[in-house]
Motif scaffolding. Structure first.
Motif, short mmCIF file in Angstrom:
data_model
loop_
_atom_site.label_atom_id
_atom_site.label_comp_id
_atom_site.label_asym_id
_atom_site.label_seq_id
_atom_site.Cartn_x
_atom_site.Cartn_y
_atom_site.Cartn_z
N LEU A 198 0.68 -1.09 0.07
CA LEU A 198 -0.11 0.00 0.12
C LEU A 198 0.82 1.19 -0.03
O LEU A 198 0.11 2.35 -0.33
N ASN A 199 1.73 1.23 0.49
CA ASN A 199 2.86 2.37 0.82
C ASN A 199 3.59 2.61 -0.43
O ASN A 199 4.77 2.58 -0.74
N THR A 200 2.98 3.24 -1.63
CA THR A 200 3.72 3.62 -2.78
C THR A 200 3.81 4.98 -3.24
O THR A 200 4.94 5.08 -3.89
N GLN A 201 3.54 6.00 -2.23
CA GLN A 201 3.92 7.14 -2.28
C GLN A 201 5.07 7.67 -1.70
O GLN A 201 5.67 6.99 -0.79
N ASP A 202 5.98 8.62 -1.99
CA ASP A 202 6.92 8.86 -1.29
C ASP A 202 6.82 9.67 0.03
O ASP A 202 7.66 9.26 0.95
N PHE A 203 5.87 10.42 0.34
CA PHE A 203 5.84 11.36 1.56
C PHE A 203 5.09 10.85 2.31
O PHE A 203 4.86 11.26 3.75
N ILE A 204 3.70 10.21 1.89
CA ILE A 204 2.62 9.69 2.78
C ILE A 204 2.48 8.35 2.68
O ILE A 204 2.32 7.70 1.44
N ALA A 205 2.28 7.60 3.82
CA ALA A 205 2.08 6.15 4.02
C ALA A 205 0.59 5.88 4.04
O ALA A 205 -0.18 6.58 4.73
N LYS A 206 0.08 5.06 3.30
CA LYS A 206 -1.29 4.42 3.59
C LYS A 206 -1.66 4.06 4.70
O LYS A 206 -2.60 3.98 5.51
N VAL A 207 -0.62 3.07 5.18
CA VAL A 207 -0.57 2.31 6.67
C VAL A 207 0.65 2.13 7.24
O VAL A 207 2.02 1.87 6.50
N ARG A 208 0.63 2.27 8.52
CA ARG A 208 1.80 2.10 9.35
C ARG A 208 1.50 0.88 10.32
O ARG A 208 0.45 1.14 10.92
N PHE A 209 2.48 0.01 10.64
CA PHE A 209 2.35 -0.87 11.99
C PHE A 209 2.89 -0.51 13.23
O PHE A 209 4.22 -0.04 12.81
N ALA A 210 2.56 -0.71 14.32
CA ALA A 210 3.24 -0.14 15.61
C ALA A 210 2.73 -1.04 16.66
O ALA A 210 1.54 -1.97 16.46
#
Length: 183
Positions: A79-91
């Motif tokens: 999902l994270n295909t853009q340079d500066f914004i992630a669609k999703v992060r896991f923590a």
């Protein structure tokens, strides 16, 4: 800190500065970092957060860490295909050291996974240790599958749509026939 071939990070937020294995795909959040990331719109540069709440001393939580890391790699890569914004992060949040935060986020069972979007907790999943891998995989598909291509639709949803479409066509035809009989 490097020990042999394994890279370790020092987690300075725990009282005893415990040494924990480094994670490539999941962030470690605590009471100081949580609100600026998962509880903020575009927090940490991400639209959505999947957060695992668990106590580090409990064996199922150790197992969850491996499963969660694999899911993070899969979904962030997809999902994270853009340079500066992630669609999703896991923590992850260690409830052994951040119990107050876990209580604030309504965590009553370990492990618990919470899904955040636009700074709001949207859904929460309490996992049974024996079924956690399959359940977490299915749950992440339900939630994150929507991120790429819109909501995941079941066969029942499609059947209802077809019935409604057929009903609408019947109504239109009936109106056309009624209109042509008057003329």
């Amino acid at each position: 800190v490097s020990v042999g071939a394994e890279v370790l990070e020092i987690n300075s937020w725990t009282p005893d500065a415990a040494i924990l294995p480094a994670s490539r795909h999941t962030a470690t959040l605590n009471s100081l970092l949580f609100s600026g990331n998962a509880r903020t719109t575009l927090g940490g540069g991400a639209e959505q957060w999947m957060v695992a709440f668990c106590a580090s001393w409990w064996e199922p939580c150790e197992e969850l860490h491996v499963i969660f890391e694999q899911l993070a790699a899969k979904w962030q890569g997809k999902l994270n295909t853009q340079d500066f914004i992630a669609k999703v992060r896991f923590a992850t949040v260690d409830c052994a050291t951040d119990k107050v935060l876990c209580n604030e986020e309504h965590v009553t069972v370990y492990p618990t996974i919470s899904y955040y979007k636009d700074g709001q907790q949207i859904r929460q999943l309490q996992l049974h240790p024996k079924r956690m891998k399959d359940r977490l995989k299915t749950w992440s598909e339900e939630i994150l599958g929507e991120s790429k291509s819109g909501p995941v639709r079941s066969d029942a949803d499609c059947t209802v749509d077809m019935v409604l479409l057929a009903l609408a066509l019947c109504i239109v035809l009936r109106l056309l026939v009624a209109g042509s009989q008057k003329a």
